[in-house]
Write an enzyme that holds these catalytic residues in place. Structure first.
Site, PDB file in Angstrom:
ATOM      1  N   ASP A   1      32.847  -5.246  -3.540  1.00 20.07           N
ATOM      2  CA  ASP A   1      31.914  -6.552  -4.107  1.00 20.07           C
ATOM      3  C   ASP A   1      31.126  -6.065  -4.708  1.00 20.07           C
ATOM      4  O   ASP A   1      30.031  -6.830  -4.734  1.00 20.07           O
ATOM      5  CB  ASP A   1      31.198  -7.615  -2.821  1.00 20.07           C
TER       6      ASP A   1
ATOM      7  N   ASP B   1      34.626 -11.752   5.062  1.00 24.16           N
ATOM      8  CA  ASP B   1      35.397 -11.500   4.456  1.00 24.16           C
ATOM      9  C   ASP B   1      35.873 -10.244   3.907  1.00 24.16           C
ATOM     10  O   ASP B   1      36.838 -10.437   3.455  1.00 24.16           O
ATOM     11  CB  ASP B   1      35.249 -12.358   3.339  1.00 24.16           C
ATOM     12  N   HIS B   2      34.929  -9.255   4.366  1.00 23.95           N
ATOM     13  CA  HIS B   2      35.366  -7.840   4.326  1.00 23.95           C
ATOM     14  C   HIS B   2      36.239  -6.884   5.408  1.00 23.95           C
ATOM     15  O   HIS B   2      37.209  -6.194   5.371  1.00 23.95           O
ATOM     16  CB  HIS B   2      35.187  -7.278   3.454  1.00 23.95           C
TER      17      HIS B   2
HETATM   18 FE    FE Z   1      33.222 -10.843  -0.494  1.00 26.17          FE
HETATM   19 ZN    ZN Z   2      30.784  -9.709   0.145  1.00 21.85          ZN
END
Ligand code: FE
Ligand code: ZN
Length: 240
Positions: free
Chosen positions: A132, A59-60
């Site tokens: 994160d 998700d990055h």
């Molecule tokens: Fe993330």
């Molecule tokens: Zn992450």
């Protein structure tokens, strides 16, 4: 000087579009979804010089290869995680710098959420891209590193100028606020900040970027005085 604009992607992630005012050089941080990122780049003039990656999670990084190919941009990411990131054009470590036009980011190694996690700090503009590691009113889960890793990483952020803009990777603030109020109910600064967050979300507005000064006043993870306190908070949050 760098300005940062959030690009909402996926369900609750933010990519960050960075622009150097002097030259128009542009970078994108963690572009994990192609269509909204391309739309944001096009709306800003259709130029992309650099892709900055904070860590290896899908998700990055998803979308980084496709966006690199489309704009001929260079990808920068952690040398320590080169084996599990898209092929890096620029592999960086603690203290390295990455230039976006006339603005310069300093690379900070911030293990905890993942071992190879890095953050980028632009002193000129006061912008922190922390992925994160630090969230507004929270911190990342300890998926690879230890509480000691995360404590050291958060202390690096705590030493930055208080007016730094915290540009993190997710819109988790409202749920983080619920845990923070549970964990530290007597913190008046947190109570006030949580009320602001609730109002912003009720109006459909982002809570990110936040100010480091607000996090220093209200975020129980950033305020944890020692590793044991941070470890206890993190495991309580995991079960909350
Ligand atoms: Fe993330
Ligand atoms: Zn992450």
């Amino acid at each position: 000087m760098i300005t940062a604009h959030a690009v909402p992607i996926l369900s609750d992630n933010y990519a960050w579009l960075l622009r150097d005012a002097a030259t128009g050089a542009t970078a994108i941080v963690d572009p994990a979804e192609v269509a909204p990122v391309v739309a944001a780049i096009e709306a800003a003039g259709g130029r992309l010089d650099t892709i900055l990656l904070t860590h290896h999670h899908v998700d990055h990084i998803d979308g980084a290869d496709e966006i690199r190919a489309r704009y001929g941009a260079k990808i920068a990411g952690a040398a320590a995680d080169a084996h599990r990131l898209p092929k890096l054009d620029v592999a960086v470590a603690e203290g390295d710098t990455v230039a976006i036009g006339q603005s310069t980011a300093r690379v900070m190694e911030t293990p905890g959420h993942t071992l190879g996690h890095i953050a980028y700090y632009f002193a000129d503009g006061g912008v922190l891209l922390c992925g994160d590691t630090l969230f507004s009113l929270g911190c990342g889960r300890l998926l690879e590193g230890t509480a000691a890793n995360m404590f050291a990483s958060l202390q690096k952020f705590a030493a930055l100028p208080p007016d730094t803009l915290v540009c993190c990777g997710h819109e988790y603030t409202e749920s983080n606020a619920r845990f923070a109020l549970h964990a530290t109910p007597d913190n008046a600064a947190l109570q006030a900040y949580a009320a602001q967050v609730k109002a912003l979300r009720a109006a459909g507005k982002p809570t990110i970027p936040s100010r480091l000064s607000d996090e220093l006043a209200a975020n129980p993870f950033l305020r944890a005085p020692d590793v044991a306190t941070l470890a206890a908070l993190r495991s309580a949050k995991d079960k909350f």
